[in-house]
Motif scaffolding. Structure first.
Motif, PDB file in Angstrom:
ATOM      1  N   LEU A  98       0.926  -0.984  -0.063  1.00 48.52           N
ATOM      2  CA  LEU A  98       0.043   0.206  -0.060  1.00 48.52           C
ATOM      3  C   LEU A  98       0.810   1.225   0.094  1.00 48.52           C
ATOM      4  N   ILE A  99       0.909   2.035  -0.890  1.00 49.08           N
ATOM      5  CA  ILE A  99       1.445   3.297  -1.108  1.00 49.08           C
ATOM      6  C   ILE A  99       0.609   4.525  -0.717  1.00 49.08           C
ATOM      7  N   LEU A 100       0.721   5.277   0.252  1.00 45.05           N
ATOM      8  CA  LEU A 100      -0.133   6.413   0.511  1.00 45.05           C
ATOM      9  C   LEU A 100       0.676   7.733   0.859  1.00 45.05           C
ATOM     10  N   GLY A 101       0.120   8.901   0.056  1.00 46.06           N
ATOM     11  CA  GLY A 101       0.644  10.191   0.229  1.00 46.06           C
ATOM     12  C   GLY A 101      -0.573  11.148   0.428  1.00 46.06           C
ATOM     13  N   GLY A 102      -0.075  12.116   1.093  1.00 44.68           N
ATOM     14  CA  GLY A 102      -1.120  13.117   1.439  1.00 44.68           C
ATOM     15  C   GLY A 102      -0.424  14.541   1.046  1.00 44.68           C
ATOM     16  N   THR A 103      -1.192  15.364   0.488  1.00 40.36           N
ATOM     17  CA  THR A 103      -0.737  16.764   0.095  1.00 40.36           C
ATOM     18  C   THR A 103      -1.419  17.770   0.720  1.00 40.36           C
ATOM     19  N   LEU A 104      -1.132  18.587   1.534  1.00 37.82           N
ATOM     20  CA  LEU A 104      -1.949  19.616   2.473  1.00 37.82           C
ATOM     21  C   LEU A 104      -2.325  20.707   1.332  1.00 37.82           C
ATOM     22  N   GLY A 105      -3.468  21.332   1.559  1.00 33.36           N
ATOM     23  CA  GLY A 105      -4.075  22.217   0.959  1.00 33.36           C
ATOM     24  C   GLY A 105      -3.680  23.719   1.262  1.00 33.36           C
ATOM     25  N   PRO A 106      -4.440  24.755   0.524  1.00 34.83           N
ATOM     26  CA  PRO A 106      -5.561  24.345  -0.414  1.00 34.83           C
ATOM     27  C   PRO A 106      -5.063  24.119  -1.705  1.00 34.83           C
ATOM     28  N   ALA A 107      -3.721  24.795  -2.185  1.00 34.53           N
ATOM     29  CA  ALA A 107      -3.554  24.218  -3.509  1.00 34.53           C
ATOM     30  C   ALA A 107      -2.239  23.212  -3.477  1.00 34.53           C
ATOM     31  N   THR A 108      -2.444  22.159  -4.267  1.00 32.95           N
ATOM     32  CA  THR A 108      -1.443  21.019  -4.314  1.00 32.95           C
ATOM     33  C   THR A 108      -0.877  20.644  -5.691  1.00 32.95           C
ATOM     34  N   ALA A 109      -1.107  21.820  -6.680  1.00 33.41           N
ATOM     35  CA  ALA A 109      -0.724  21.177  -7.928  1.00 33.41           C
ATOM     36  C   ALA A 109       0.860  20.995  -8.102  1.00 33.41           C
ATOM     37  N   ASP A 110       1.585  21.742  -7.104  1.00 33.09           N
ATOM     38  CA  ASP A 110       2.917  21.884  -7.068  1.00 33.09           C
ATOM     39  C   ASP A 110       3.860  21.502  -6.044  1.00 33.09           C
ATOM     40  N   ALA A 111       2.883  20.925  -4.937  1.00 33.99           N
ATOM     41  CA  ALA A 111       3.283  20.602  -3.780  1.00 33.99           C
ATOM     42  C   ALA A 111       3.553  18.975  -3.769  1.00 33.99           C
ATOM     43  N   LYS A 112       4.776  18.720  -3.099  1.00 33.33           N
ATOM     44  CA  LYS A 112       5.387  17.303  -2.784  1.00 33.33           C
ATOM     45  C   LYS A 112       4.327  16.610  -1.961  1.00 33.33           C
ATOM     46  N   PRO A 113       3.840  15.365  -2.311  1.00 35.60           N
ATOM     47  CA  PRO A 113       3.042  14.496  -1.262  1.00 35.60           C
ATOM     48  C   PRO A 113       3.775  14.078   0.027  1.00 35.60           C
ATOM     49  N   SER A 114       3.594  14.021   1.114  1.00 34.85           N
ATOM     50  CA  SER A 114       4.299  13.482   2.147  1.00 34.85           C
ATOM     51  C   SER A 114       3.575  11.987   2.386  1.00 34.85           C
ATOM     52  N   ARG A 115       4.406  11.183   2.935  1.00 35.22           N
ATOM     53  CA  ARG A 115       4.196   9.749   3.126  1.00 35.22           C
ATOM     54  C   ARG A 115       3.101   9.657   4.235  1.00 35.22           C
ATOM     55  N   LEU A 116       1.998   8.824   4.064  1.00 28.62           N
ATOM     56  CA  LEU A 116       0.819   8.382   5.053  1.00 28.62           C
ATOM     57  C   LEU A 116       1.042   6.986   5.453  1.00 28.62           C
ATOM     58  N   GLU A 117       0.606   6.683   6.609  1.00 31.89           N
ATOM     59  CA  GLU A 117       0.513   5.152   7.056  1.00 31.89           C
ATOM     60  C   GLU A 117      -0.870   4.930   7.477  1.00 31.89           C
ATOM     61  N   LEU A 118      -1.335   3.757   7.196  1.00 32.83           N
ATOM     62  CA  LEU A 118      -2.632   3.353   7.605  1.00 32.83           C
ATOM     63  C   LEU A 118      -2.593   3.009   9.144  1.00 32.83           C
ATOM     64  N   VAL A 119      -3.403   3.507   9.952  1.00 34.75           N
ATOM     65  CA  VAL A 119      -3.286   3.112  11.359  1.00 34.75           C
ATOM     66  C   VAL A 119      -4.623   2.030  11.487  1.00 34.75           C
TER      67      VAL A 119
END
Length: 361
Positions: A98-119
């Motif tokens: 499972l590969i999870l990433g999250g990008t904080l808003g409000p604009a995400t077009a040029d942002a790099k996702p941060s790694r997430l894990e399922l709890v």
């Protein structure tokens, strides 16, 4: 043309004027009510969109095939916990990774996702708890409401519909309340799943998970579903509780700003021309100026004219500059000019109405 047709047109015009007058009265009444009650929407979006996460979820099978989708989540604690819809996270048995990433808003077009894990997840409520592996600094936390939602309440939905890179903000009304679901007429689409449903104070009352798109083979529109936050206490982390009021946090209380001041004087007479100026630079929206951190400048003025010293206004919402420039006589066309850069430290102030973001009882 007959007298009867003239009377008919007159009656028709009278009817239209009546409708227009009624519509005008309705619009004015709504505008007056909006002004009286205050519109908390722009404040809520500005304060909470930085805590809404664009979720990227991919499952990888042993044969290398992949599946998944994008959705929405939101931050619920400073330690990096995020809530989303369970169906956003692939959980087919064939997916071994499972590969999870999250990008904080409000604009995400040029942002790099941060790694997430399922709890953990709850398929019965369609809710999943995630956590940033390395929580980004200055997380904006969305507060959970601890009192039941009421039918007819104004609400807002934040999310990333259709994979769009910018957080969207939609409004609606709460249509029905049950233990395991609330309904709304707010427009949501694929990609909104897992996003927060917030009330007029910015308190989260639900998590988007689905919609009715057809009934008996006929397309329908208007009924969307969310899981009430009061129903998911069992999935919340230890430092978060839907039964205790939380205060929202802001992404950055202090910012460091660089402004520029530039002016050129080209007045030419028989002798040098000296003119005085008063310039004002405002603080950023929602901030006040706490201190001047540095000033840099260049000028072609004679040494006897001192560079301006920025003065912070009593309300700290602006800084002003008083100075003079000298331009040369007509026979040498010498200009007077100044270029300055001013660094300031600015502190966020609340621009919310008293009721907005005031605690989620």
């Amino acid at each position: 043309m007959s007298e009867q047709s003239d009377r008919g047109r007159a009656a028709h015009r009278s009817e239209w004027f009546g409708w227009l007058a009624a519509a005008a009265i309705l619009c004015l009444t709504q505008a007056a009510l909006a002004q009286q009650n205050g519109d908390s929407g722009p404040v809520i979006y500005a304060m909470e969109a930085p805590g809404v996460v664009r979720i990227h979820a991919v499952g990888v099978a042993e044969d290398g095939s992949m599946g998944g989708e994008d959705g929405t989540g939101f931050v619920i604690s400073r330690s990096g916990y995020v809530l989303t819809a369970s169906h956003v996270i692939p959980h087919d048995a064939k997916y071994k990774t499972l590969i999870l990433g999250g990008t904080l808003g409000p604009a995400t077009a040029d942002a790099k996702p941060s790694r997430l894990e399922l709890v953990k997840r709850s398929d019965s409520y369609d809710v999943a708890l995630l956590r940033f592996v390395t929580p980004p600094p200055g997380l904006t936390v969305l507060p959970l409401r601890r009192s039941p939602a009421k039918v007819g309440e104004l609400l807002f939905v934040l999310g990333y519909p259709l994979g769009l890179p910018d957080a969207h903000f939609l409004d609606g009304r709460l249509g029905a309340v049950a233990q395991d679901a609330i309904t709304t007429n707010a427009l949501v689409d694929k990609g909104n799943s897992g996003g927060p449903v917030v009330d007029a104070r910015g308190c989260v009352i639900g998590i988007v998970y689905g919609a009715i798109t057809s009934r008996q083979g006929q397309p329908v529109n208007g009924i969307k579903f969310a899981v009430p936050v009061l129903s998911i206490s069992g999935i919340l982390p230890p430092d978060v509780s839907s039964s205790a009021a939380q205060e929202p946090t802001r992404a950055s209380e202090i910012i460091h700003v660089s402004d520029a001041l530039s002016r050129t004087q080209e007045d030419h007479a028989l002798a040098d021309t000296v003119r005085s100026y008063h310039d004002v630079i405002p603080a950023r929206d929602g901030f006040v100026i706490e201190a001047i951190e540095g000033v840099g400048h260049e000028s072609l003025n004679p040494p006897r004219l001192q560079f301006p010293t920025p003065v912070i206004s009593p309300d700290k919402k602006s800084m002003s500059f008083d100075y003079s420039l000298v331009s040369g006589p007509i026979y040498d066309q010498r200009r007077g000019w100044i270029d300055m850069t001013i660094g300031t430290r600015q502190r966020r102030i609340s621009t919310a109405p008293d009721a907005a973001l005031a605690g989620c009882e």
